[in-house]
Design a protein around this motif. Structure first.
Motif, PDB file in Angstrom:
ATOM      1  N   ALA A 207      60.706  10.158 -24.657  1.00 46.37           N
ATOM      2  CA  ALA A 207      60.953   8.731 -24.435  1.00 46.37           C
ATOM      3  C   ALA A 207      61.083   8.041 -25.785  1.00 46.37           C
ATOM      4  CB  ALA A 207      59.825   8.113 -23.615  1.00 46.37           C
ATOM      5  N   PHE A 208      62.137   7.259 -25.946  1.00 45.27           N
ATOM      6  CA  PHE A 208      62.393   6.552 -27.194  1.00 45.27           C
ATOM      7  C   PHE A 208      62.374   5.047 -26.932  1.00 45.27           C
ATOM      8  CE2 PHE A 208      64.214  10.724 -27.556  1.00 45.27           C
ATOM      9  CZ  PHE A 208      63.950  11.113 -28.863  1.00 45.27           C
ATOM     10  N   THR A 209      61.519   4.338 -27.645  1.00 44.04           N
ATOM     11  CA  THR A 209      61.452   2.889 -27.524  1.00 44.04           C
ATOM     12  C   THR A 209      62.474   2.244 -28.453  1.00 44.04           C
ATOM     13  OG1 THR A 209      59.802   2.650 -29.295  1.00 44.04           O
ATOM     14  CG2 THR A 209      58.982   3.073 -27.052  1.00 44.04           C
TER      15      THR A 209
ATOM     16  N   PRO B 121      67.201  -8.397 -17.692  1.00 47.10           N
ATOM     17  CA  PRO B 121      68.518  -8.782 -17.207  1.00 47.10           C
ATOM     18  C   PRO B 121      69.510  -7.664 -16.981  1.00 47.10           C
ATOM     19  CG  PRO B 121      68.335  -9.232 -19.548  1.00 47.10           C
ATOM     20  CD  PRO B 121      66.991  -8.743 -19.092  1.00 47.10           C
ATOM     21  N   PHE B 122      69.244  -6.428 -17.367  1.00 44.82           N
ATOM     22  CA  PHE B 122      70.265  -5.405 -17.250  1.00 44.82           C
ATOM     23  C   PHE B 122      69.796  -4.252 -16.384  1.00 44.82           C
ATOM     24  CE2 PHE B 122      71.019  -7.454 -21.395  1.00 44.82           C
ATOM     25  CZ  PHE B 122      72.245  -8.036 -21.089  1.00 44.82           C
TER      26      PHE B 122
ATOM     27  N   VAL C 133      68.033   8.628 -18.848  1.00 46.52           N
ATOM     28  CA  VAL C 133      67.864   7.341 -18.177  1.00 46.52           C
ATOM     29  C   VAL C 133      67.654   6.271 -19.233  1.00 46.52           C
ATOM     30  CG1 VAL C 133      66.495   5.996 -16.545  1.00 46.52           C
ATOM     31  CG2 VAL C 133      66.823   8.453 -16.176  1.00 46.52           C
ATOM     32  N   ILE C 134      68.447   5.210 -19.154  1.00 48.19           N
ATOM     33  CA  ILE C 134      68.298   4.079 -20.075  1.00 48.19           C
ATOM     34  C   ILE C 134      67.834   2.874 -19.273  1.00 48.19           C
ATOM     35  CG2 ILE C 134      69.451   2.537 -21.699  1.00 48.19           C
ATOM     36  CD1 ILE C 134      71.429   4.709 -22.287  1.00 48.19           C
ATOM     37  N   ASN C 135      66.701   2.324 -19.641  1.00 44.10           N
ATOM     38  CA  ASN C 135      66.180   1.127 -18.982  1.00 44.10           C
ATOM     39  C   ASN C 135      66.642  -0.124 -19.713  1.00 44.10           C
ATOM     40  OD1 ASN C 135      64.710   2.527 -17.009  1.00 44.10           O
ATOM     41  ND2 ASN C 135      63.005   2.845 -18.420  1.00 44.10           N
TER      42      ASN C 135
ATOM     43  N   GLU D  79      62.728  -5.861 -25.745  1.00 44.50           N
ATOM     44  CA  GLU D  79      61.583  -5.237 -26.401  1.00 44.50           C
ATOM     45  C   GLU D  79      61.026  -4.065 -25.594  1.00 44.50           C
ATOM     46  OE1 GLU D  79      60.546  -5.852 -29.492  1.00 44.50           O
ATOM     47  OE2 GLU D  79      62.273  -7.194 -29.566  1.00 44.50           O
ATOM     48  N   ASP D  80      61.214  -4.085 -24.267  1.00 39.36           N
ATOM     49  CA  ASP D  80      60.705  -2.996 -23.445  1.00 39.36           C
ATOM     50  C   ASP D  80      61.789  -1.957 -23.142  1.00 39.36           C
ATOM     51  OD1 ASP D  80      62.153  -4.736 -21.912  1.00 39.36           O
ATOM     52  OD2 ASP D  80      60.636  -4.989 -20.347  1.00 39.36           O
ATOM     53  N   PHE D  81      62.818  -1.937 -23.969  1.00 39.24           N
ATOM     54  CA  PHE D  81      63.883  -0.938 -23.814  1.00 39.24           C
ATOM     55  C   PHE D  81      63.324   0.477 -23.953  1.00 39.24           C
ATOM     56  CE2 PHE D  81      66.776   2.068 -25.725  1.00 39.24           C
ATOM     57  CZ  PHE D  81      67.914   1.959 -24.945  1.00 39.24           C
TER      58      PHE D  81
END
Length: 475
Positions: free
Chosen positions: A314-316, A264-265, A215-217, A333-335
């Motif tokens: 989880a990778f920031t 935005p994404f 999952v990519i936020n 920044e919160d990716f």
């Protein structure tokens, strides 16, 4: 101009002619400038040297000239040196009496296979223990990331330093002016910490895991849509085992959110219904399937031995590779990239030795078992030196340096990846653009740093930089 012909012409000119260029390319690295030498090499300890690639031909105009390196080693350490070639490239080993170990399965800007890292430091330790006059000479291309990963691990293995963070800081402060540099690729930093945990017996094996979902936020893109796919590599960075790539038209597209949201994404669930078995060292590359060409978005690396009981990694943004992503405004920044796994076997875990695995798990991960047998053999036969043995020297200097870190707040190391290759910025920026990465902005020096930095007129540049001359787009 024929580059090879010009390289031969240039290589025959006095080395001093190009010292200024070499100094600019080496950027913030501490150079060896004395006794008639001006080389991009640094004594990390009296018995461990970090260096850039010993070059010939045109490359020798901006890296160490191989003839100068041969002369240096034969003069300073005759018949008592071993070279560790971590570059993945070959050169004339006969010039060094074939005293060269080469490691070809470690890619530029990548983390190493964990068992290879143990093999490197084990041979270093044995060679240094054999004779107090022996020294080791490690290099990759720029003498920064892979070199620093190997040396930081060796500092732990040789008993001089006992935690990964201090080992990385020590290397950074010795190799770079004001300590502003060092190992910056998140995967390489991660693997030095892995090395520490395995060395201390906290992790004993790498159980296989089933990859269930990624999952990519908040997708990073400057386009109206993105069509992500992944490629998974196992054991080495070029051993492809799985891909979700399809045609451009059939690849699932994720579009921008049209509302006034500050995020935005959309969230992307990549390969939501897969079941891929992963073991040991894993490299996952995330691409955008473009209409004209495909582009790398980011990549991550890990070892399945370090997946927790919750079966989630989880990778920031700061943990993505390559390290230029830290300053890329296209990544919020919160990716986060979240990878979800499931167990194959609930009985076999990373705290058990390979011999304790059930027959099913053992049969399904033969190569991994071989790697961990090697690691266990190295650790079991290793006798950790005492600090007072001072095997590689500089222990007192390390203690002094630690106190200085506390006094100055260690401002350079607080953001290890806020770096750029000043000497090759033109090459880097053009390839960053092709990778979809934004070039890093020039970081102004603090008054404190500027007051300490030597003048570029003496062959050094105060601006720090990253390893190598760019990324291999094929990788």
């Amino acid at each position: 101009i024929n580059a090879e012909y010009m390289g031969e012409r240039i290589s025959n000119k006095p080395s001093m002619s190009f010292d200024f260029i070499r100094g600019m390319v080496s950027g913030g690295r501490n150079r060896y400038i004395k006794d008639g030498y001006n080389l991009d090499l640094t004594y990390i300890t009296p018995r461990i040297i970090a260096s850039s690639f010993p070059a010939s031909g045109f490359e020798s105009t901006y890296r160490n000239k191989i003839a100068d390196v041969v002369k240096f080693l034969n003069e300073k350490h005759p018949h008592s040196y071993k070279i560790y070639n971590l570059s993945g490239r070959k050169y004339n080993y006969a010039l060094f009496d074939n005293q060269v170990y080469e490691f070809t399965c470690w890619g530029d800007h990548y983390s190493p296979p964990l068992h290879i890292l143990f093999e490197i430091v084990d041979t270093i330790f044995k060679y240094l223990s054999a004779n107090p006059k022996n020294i080791v000479f490690l290099h990759c291309n720029a003498g920064k990331g892979r070199t620093g990963t190997g040396i930081s691990s060796a500092l732990l293995f040789c008993g001089m330093i006992h935690n990964a963070q201090d080992a990385l800081k020590y290397y950074s402060h010795k190799r770079f002016i004001n300590g502003c540099g060092g190992v910056t690729q998140p995967g390489q930093l991660r693997y030095v910490k892995y090395f520490e945990q395995v060395l201390k017996g906290e992790i004993k094996s790498a159980p296989s895991k089933v990859l269930k979902q990624i999952v990519i936020n908040f997708l990073p893109t400057h386009q109206a849509e993105i069509r992500p796919y992944i490629e998974i590599f196992q054991y080495t960075f070029d051993n492809l085992i799985y891909s979700t790539k399809t045609t451009h038209a059939s690849q699932i597209a994720f579009k921008c959110v049209s509302s006034g949201s500050t995020k935005p994404f959309t969230q992307a669930k990549i390969c939501p219904n897969i079941s891929v078995v992963l073991t040991d060292d894993i490299y996952i590359k995330f691409y955008n399937n473009g209409s004209v060409k495909n582009s790398l978005i980011f990549r991550i690396s890990f070892n399945t031995a370090f997946i927790g009981k919750d079966n989630k990694l989880a990778f920031t943004k700061k943990e993505l590779e390559p390290d230029c992503i830290r300053k890329d405004p296209k990544f919020p920044e919160d990716f986060q990239a979240i990878i979800l796994f499931s167990n194959i076997c609930s009985a076999c875990s990373n705290t058990k030795s390979i011999e304790e695995y059930c027959p099913t798990c053992l049969a399904g991960s033969k190569r991994s078992a071989e790697n961990w047998f090697k690691i266990r053999g190295i650790i079991e036969n290793h006798v950790m030196p005492k600090k007072t043995d001072n095997l590689i020297g500089d222990y007192l200097e390390y203690e002094k340096m630690k106190s200085e870190w506390k006094e100055d707040g260690d401002e350079c190391n607080s953001a290890l990846s806020d770096l750029e290759d000043y000497g090759q910025c033109c090459l880097e920026e053009s390839k960053m653009a092709e990778l979809g990465c934004c070039p890093l902005p020039k970081k102004p020096q603090s008054p404190k740093q500027a007051s300490k930095a030597p003048s570029p007129l003496f062959g050094k540049c105060a601006a720090p930089h990253t390893e190598g001359s760019g990324f291999d787009l094929k990788q």
